[in-house]
Scaffold this active site. Structure first.
Site, PDB file in Angstrom:
ATOM      1  N   ASP A 183      -6.581   4.684  -3.118  1.00  0.00           N
ATOM      2  CA  ASP A 183      -6.946   3.336  -2.669  1.00  0.00           C
ATOM      3  C   ASP A 183      -7.281   3.292  -1.180  1.00  0.00           C
ATOM      4  O   ASP A 183      -7.381   4.332  -0.526  1.00  0.00           O
ATOM      5  CB  ASP A 183      -5.830   2.344  -3.008  1.00  0.00           C
ATOM      6  CG  ASP A 183      -4.589   2.549  -2.153  1.00  0.00           C
ATOM      7  OD1 ASP A 183      -4.373   3.687  -1.698  1.00  0.00           O
ATOM      8  OD2 ASP A 183      -3.836   1.581  -1.922  1.00  0.00           O
TER       9      ASP A 183
ATOM     10  N   ASP B 158      -2.329   5.461  -0.534  1.00  0.00           N
ATOM     11  CA  ASP B 158      -0.990   5.619  -1.117  1.00  0.00           C
ATOM     12  C   ASP B 158      -0.977   5.464  -2.641  1.00  0.00           C
ATOM     13  O   ASP B 158       0.026   5.768  -3.281  1.00  0.00           O
ATOM     14  CB  ASP B 158       0.041   4.696  -0.444  1.00  0.00           C
ATOM     15  CG  ASP B 158      -0.322   3.236  -0.511  1.00  0.00           C
ATOM     16  OD1 ASP B 158      -1.380   2.904  -1.071  1.00  0.00           O
ATOM     17  OD2 ASP B 158       0.463   2.416   0.022  1.00  0.00           O
ATOM     18  N   ARG B 159      -2.092   5.001  -3.232  1.00  0.00           N
ATOM     19  CA  ARG B 159      -2.121   4.869  -4.694  1.00  0.00           C
ATOM     20  C   ARG B 159      -2.896   6.016  -5.329  1.00  0.00           C
ATOM     21  O   ARG B 159      -3.672   6.687  -4.657  1.00  0.00           O
ATOM     22  CB  ARG B 159      -2.807   3.562  -5.091  1.00  0.00           C
ATOM     23  CG  ARG B 159      -2.070   2.347  -4.621  1.00  0.00           C
ATOM     24  CD  ARG B 159      -2.703   1.089  -5.191  1.00  0.00           C
ATOM     25  NE  ARG B 159      -1.922  -0.064  -4.759  1.00  0.00           N
ATOM     26  CZ  ARG B 159      -1.848  -1.207  -5.411  1.00  0.00           C
ATOM     27  NH1 ARG B 159      -2.536  -1.363  -6.526  1.00  0.00           N
ATOM     28  NH2 ARG B 159      -1.101  -2.189  -4.962  1.00  0.00           N
TER      29      ARG B 159
ATOM     30  N   SER C  38      -4.526  -2.272   2.145  1.00  0.00           N
ATOM     31  CA  SER C  38      -4.464  -1.430   0.954  1.00  0.00           C
ATOM     32  C   SER C  38      -5.691  -1.566   0.051  1.00  0.00           C
ATOM     33  O   SER C  38      -6.802  -1.307   0.486  1.00  0.00           O
ATOM     34  CB  SER C  38      -3.179  -1.731   0.201  1.00  0.00           C
ATOM     35  OG  SER C  38      -2.975  -0.778  -0.804  1.00  0.00           O
ATOM     36  N   HIS C  39      -5.491  -2.038  -1.168  1.00  0.00           N
ATOM     37  CA  HIS C  39      -6.580  -2.093  -2.143  1.00  0.00           C
ATOM     38  C   HIS C  39      -7.402  -3.374  -2.029  1.00  0.00           C
ATOM     39  O   HIS C  39      -8.359  -3.552  -2.768  1.00  0.00           O
ATOM     40  CB  HIS C  39      -5.984  -1.997  -3.549  1.00  0.00           C
ATOM     41  CG  HIS C  39      -4.955  -3.066  -3.784  1.00  0.00           C
ATOM     42  ND1 HIS C  39      -3.732  -3.065  -3.160  1.00  0.00           N
ATOM     43  CD2 HIS C  39      -4.996  -4.182  -4.526  1.00  0.00           C
ATOM     44  CE1 HIS C  39      -3.061  -4.138  -3.529  1.00  0.00           C
ATOM     45  NE2 HIS C  39      -3.794  -4.828  -4.349  1.00  0.00           N
TER      46      HIS C  39
ATOM     47  N   LYS D 296       1.495  -3.559   8.826  1.00  0.00           N
ATOM     48  CA  LYS D 296       2.872  -3.382   8.364  1.00  0.00           C
ATOM     49  C   LYS D 296       3.615  -2.487   9.348  1.00  0.00           C
ATOM     50  O   LYS D 296       3.018  -1.615   9.989  1.00  0.00           O
ATOM     51  CB  LYS D 296       2.921  -2.822   6.946  1.00  0.00           C
ATOM     52  CG  LYS D 296       2.161  -1.528   6.738  1.00  0.00           C
ATOM     53  CD  LYS D 296       2.173  -1.113   5.258  1.00  0.00           C
ATOM     54  CE  LYS D 296       1.354   0.160   5.074  1.00  0.00           C
ATOM     55  NZ  LYS D 296       1.348   0.686   3.724  1.00  0.00           N
TER      56      LYS D 296
ATOM     57  N   LYS E  96       4.556   5.725  -0.834  1.00  0.00           N
ATOM     58  CA  LYS E  96       3.899   6.315  -1.985  1.00  0.00           C
ATOM     59  C   LYS E  96       2.718   7.125  -1.472  1.00  0.00           C
ATOM     60  O   LYS E  96       2.234   6.903  -0.368  1.00  0.00           O
ATOM     61  CB  LYS E  96       3.518   5.263  -3.014  1.00  0.00           C
ATOM     62  CG  LYS E  96       2.661   4.123  -2.543  1.00  0.00           C
ATOM     63  CD  LYS E  96       2.556   3.111  -3.680  1.00  0.00           C
ATOM     64  CE  LYS E  96       1.543   2.039  -3.376  1.00  0.00           C
ATOM     65  NZ  LYS E  96       2.170   0.797  -2.911  1.00  0.00           N
TER      66      LYS E  96
ATOM     67  N   ARG F 129       1.304 -11.968 -12.240  1.00  0.00           N
ATOM     68  CA  ARG F 129       1.258 -10.683 -12.936  1.00  0.00           C
ATOM     69  C   ARG F 129       2.174 -10.761 -14.153  1.00  0.00           C
ATOM     70  O   ARG F 129       3.337 -11.170 -14.041  1.00  0.00           O
ATOM     71  CB  ARG F 129       1.745  -9.555 -12.026  1.00  0.00           C
ATOM     72  CG  ARG F 129       0.975  -9.434 -10.718  1.00  0.00           C
ATOM     73  CD  ARG F 129       1.112  -8.022 -10.154  1.00  0.00           C
ATOM     74  NE  ARG F 129       0.712  -7.915  -8.765  1.00  0.00           N
ATOM     75  CZ  ARG F 129      -0.558  -7.909  -8.322  1.00  0.00           C
ATOM     76  NH1 ARG F 129      -1.540  -8.066  -9.173  1.00  0.00           N
ATOM     77  NH2 ARG F 129      -0.817  -7.790  -7.038  1.00  0.00           N
TER      78      ARG F 129
ATOM     79  N   ASP G 261      -5.723   2.701   1.632  1.00  0.00           N
ATOM     80  CA  ASP G 261      -4.886   3.374   2.628  1.00  0.00           C
ATOM     81  C   ASP G 261      -4.277   4.677   2.097  1.00  0.00           C
ATOM     82  O   ASP G 261      -3.402   5.261   2.751  1.00  0.00           O
ATOM     83  CB  ASP G 261      -3.781   2.434   3.131  1.00  0.00           C
ATOM     84  CG  ASP G 261      -2.859   1.962   2.026  1.00  0.00           C
ATOM     85  OD1 ASP G 261      -3.310   1.823   0.879  1.00  0.00           O
ATOM     86  OD2 ASP G 261      -1.672   1.721   2.303  1.00  0.00           O
TER      87      ASP G 261
HETATM   88  C1  VG1 Z   1       1.476  -4.815  -5.242  1.00  0.00           C
HETATM   89  C2  VG1 Z   1       2.074  -3.937  -6.328  1.00  0.00           C
HETATM   90  C3  VG1 Z   1       3.328  -3.244  -5.803  1.00  0.00           C
HETATM   91  C4  VG1 Z   1       2.975  -2.450  -4.546  1.00  0.00           C
HETATM   92  C5  VG1 Z   1       2.319  -3.360  -3.525  1.00  0.00           C
HETATM   93  C6  VG1 Z   1       1.847  -2.611  -2.303  1.00  0.00           C
HETATM   94  O1  VG1 Z   1       2.393  -5.817  -4.870  1.00  0.00           O
HETATM   95  O2  VG1 Z   1       2.363  -4.697  -7.471  1.00  0.00           O
HETATM   96  O3  VG1 Z   1       3.844  -2.423  -6.811  1.00  0.00           O
HETATM   97  O4  VG1 Z   1       4.127  -1.877  -3.975  1.00  0.00           O
HETATM   98  O5  VG1 Z   1       1.180  -4.010  -4.103  1.00  0.00           O
HETATM   99  O6  VG1 Z   1       0.975  -1.576  -2.633  1.00  0.00           O
HETATM  100  P1  VG1 Z   1       2.343  -7.325  -5.421  1.00  0.00           P
HETATM  101  O7  VG1 Z   1       3.423  -8.070  -4.721  1.00  0.00           O
HETATM  102  O8  VG1 Z   1       0.958  -7.824  -5.141  1.00  0.00           O
HETATM  103  O9  VG1 Z   1       2.555  -7.222  -6.895  1.00  0.00           O
HETATM  104  V1  VG1 Z   1      -0.330  -1.209  -1.628  1.00  0.00           V
HETATM  105  O10 VG1 Z   1      -1.049   0.250  -2.154  1.00  0.00           O
HETATM  106  O11 VG1 Z   1      -1.183  -2.640  -1.843  1.00  0.00           O
HETATM  107  O12 VG1 Z   1       0.322  -1.157  -0.113  1.00  0.00           O
HETATM  108 CO    CO Z   2      -2.175   1.083  -0.792  1.00  0.00          CO
END
Ligand code: VG1
Ligand code: CO
Length: 544
Positions: free
Chosen positions: A278, A282-283, A113-114, A126, A377, A497, A280
């Site tokens: 982001d 989804d954000r 992801s990010h 995943k 998302k 967080r 992948d």
């Molecule tokens: C983070 C975000 C959460 C999101 C997850 C996956 O998780 O807070 O809201 O669903 O990333 O998003 P965490 O456990 O680090 O707070 V993505 O776009 O990274 O797949």
């Molecule tokens: Co993502």
């Protein structure tokens, strides 16, 4: 085709977190590491045998090698067919859509992801289930259990498989279909939104927009949808080439990491609309001219205006937000007379509510929003939703949000992240705080009185499953909240967080600076958790 059964030993760190297994690339490249996890999926998910699997990723470093390995393992484990995005590319929402339209038994999405990419960055994997959504906890637990018993994995001996040309081929008995990663997804978007009205808006001389693909997966999707199908000016999509290391930066759509876009949108002659996605896809981040839309507000505005969008013209069945997300959406749901569910962090908790027809829209504070059109998302979907909204209301972003605040009040909201804390110290901080919770209700801190304090636990209303330990909440009499939780996606040490929120309804107090408006809560969070001493952190690393 020759199948090898390779003997291996379990790795003890393959428990999926908030969104799959994420580790540094060096860990994933350890002998047998990826193979073990993939075999755990095949061992625990018997429905994959004889069925179709969707495969793709965000194109980060190691994506292509991982696709080759997974294809050979799928063939050796009796998968009937694997549908893979050309070049091994599929955005997370596009993968979700393909799983659903192809009636596949599941999908494997390769992404962190990010998180940063490249040889010294992160990789991730995943598993998504047949509804197109992230595996629920019962499934991730079964995969984890299988990983701990791993003794052998199966892999087919095969030459390099061509994933760069659309078409069909076979790998032993298994069919491999390489598909264009963009077309089906772009068609889906066109079916949801009023493309003619959006086309008229973006082609009218008076409207300017920029989309920052952050050198991640959405580049080709955004070019096709925004520039080709909607006719936005060439160059609307910036940082459009997907790169294996995202150009050396974090593909994280916030004002720290999408700096150029931020400077543009807050500079002179700013365009009317700015957005980013982001790694992948989804954000989403939504910006107006000189204006940042907080993700929690974005979700609430979407819900309040959904009837203006073709796909949601008949109204919303209900909505949901993750627990740390602001309560702005709750206010909208109450006014609309529809249910609002509060789930733990992570998209997997929305799946049952969507499948059961209880909700239409859902979102998280972490720049994630989506609807029942997929089970993930969806970054570009959110961008198109806003574009459609601007076209339908004939108002700029700023006005749409300010009107919303006038109607529902403003939920001032921020998240403070403290990164790379020693894991032991972070656990101790949370343990101490958890132990202190029972003493807090009734206590007065300045003008803030604590109403309740707990460790959030969720009972899924559809299948009754219980997920506890999902974040520490301090709830105040006036509706303000402080939430503490540890990240489940980080790969180095622990990330704390802290989520802070307060509702403001006085019409002349709606335009304050967020950090200033939340200052008393921020101070209180530091005081009760003793972050400075417990975590050794003077200030947060990232504020969103
Ligand atoms: C983070 C975000 C959460 C999101 C997850 C996956 O998780 O807070 O809201 O669903 O990333 O998003 P965490 O456990 O680090 O707070 V993505 O776009 O990274 O797949
Ligand atoms: Co993502």
């Amino acid at each position: 085709m020759e199948i090898s059964v390779v003997s291996t030993r379990p790795f003890t760190d393959q428990k999926p977190g908030t969104s799959g297994v994420r580790k540094q690339v060096s860990r994933f490249r350890k002998t047998h590491y990826l193979e073990n996890f993939v075999q755990s999926i095949f061992d625990s998910q018997k429905a994959l045998a004889g069925a179709e699997l969707i495969l793709g990723g965000d194109g980060r470093f190691f994506n292509r090698e991982a696709v080759q390995i997974i294809l050979r393992m799928a063939a050796a484990n009796g998968t009937r067919k694997v549908t893979v995005g050309r070049g091994g590319i599929l955005s997370t929402p596009a993968a979700s859509h393909l799983i659903r339209t192809r009636h596949a038994a599941g999908g494997i999405v390769l992404s962190a992801s990010h998180n940063p990419g490249g040889p010294t960055g992160d990789f991730g994997i995943k598993f998504n289930v047949a509804n197109g959504g992230p595996a629920p906890e019962s499934v991730t637990a079964a995969i984890h259990a299988a990983s701990l018993k791993m003794t052998h994995y199966r892999i087919a001996g095969a030459p390099h498989i061509d994933i760069d040309h659309v078409g069909h081929q076979t790998l032993g008995e298994m069919e491999v279909e390489v598909v264009d990663p963009v077309t089906d997804y772009a068609d889906l978007m066109e079916s949801l939104f009023d493309f003619p009205a959006m086309r008229a808006l973006v082609r009218s001389g008076g409207f300017g927009m920029r989309f920052d693909a952050m050198h991640a997966v959405t580049g080709p999707y955004a070019i096709e949808i925004l520039e080709e199908r909607l006719g936005a000016a060439p160059g609307t999509v910036m940082r459009k080439e997907p790169l294996a290391d995202f150009g050396g930066r974090h593909p994280d759509p916030n004002l720290s990491h999408a700096r150029e876009l931020g400077e543009l949108m807050f500079g002179r002659d700013a365009p009317d609309f700015g957005a980013a996605s982001d790694g992948d896809g989804d954000r989403n981040m939504i910006l107006g001219r000189g204006f940042f839309v907080s993700p929690s507000d974005s979700l609430a505005v979407m819900a309040a205006n959904a009837h203006l969008i073709p796909a949601y013209r008949d109204g919303l069945k209900g909505v949901a937000r993750s627990m740390p997300t602001s309560q702005a959406i709750d206010a909208v749901a109450e006014a609309m007379g529809i249910p609002c569910y509060e789930t733990p962090t992570g998209w997997k908790f929305f799946g049952n509510l969507l499948d059961d027809g209880r909700i239409t829209l859902c979102g998280e504070e972490s720049f994630g929003t989506s609807s029942d059109h997929v089970r993930e998302k969806d970054g570009l979907w959110a961008v198109l939703f806003w574009l459609n909204l601007i076209a339908a209301r004939g108002q700029p972003v700023t006005e749409i949000v300010r009107d919303h605040w006038q109607r529902f009040g403003r939920h001032y909201y921020t998240r403070h992240d403290y990164e790379e804390i020693d894991s032991g110290r972070a656990e101790t901080l949370m343990d101490r705080l958890r132990a202190a919770l029972p003493s807090l209700p009734g206590r007065q801190f300045g003008s803030l009185q604590v109403r309740a304090a707990d460790d959030f636990s969720y009972t899924d209303p559809v299948d009754g499953s219980i997920s506890s330990g999902q974040g520490l909440r301090i709830l105040f009499e006036d509706g303000a909240r402080i939430v503490f939780r540890l990240s489940g996606t980080g790969t180095q040490g622990a990330t704390l967080r802290v989520y802070l929120e307060r509702h403001e309804t006085r019409p002349d107090q709606l335009d304050e600076d967020t950090q200033a408006a939340l200052a008393p809560l921020i101070e209180l969070a530091e005081e009760v958790a003793d972050i400075r001493n417990q975590a050794g952190k003077e200030a947060p690393d990232v504020i969103t």
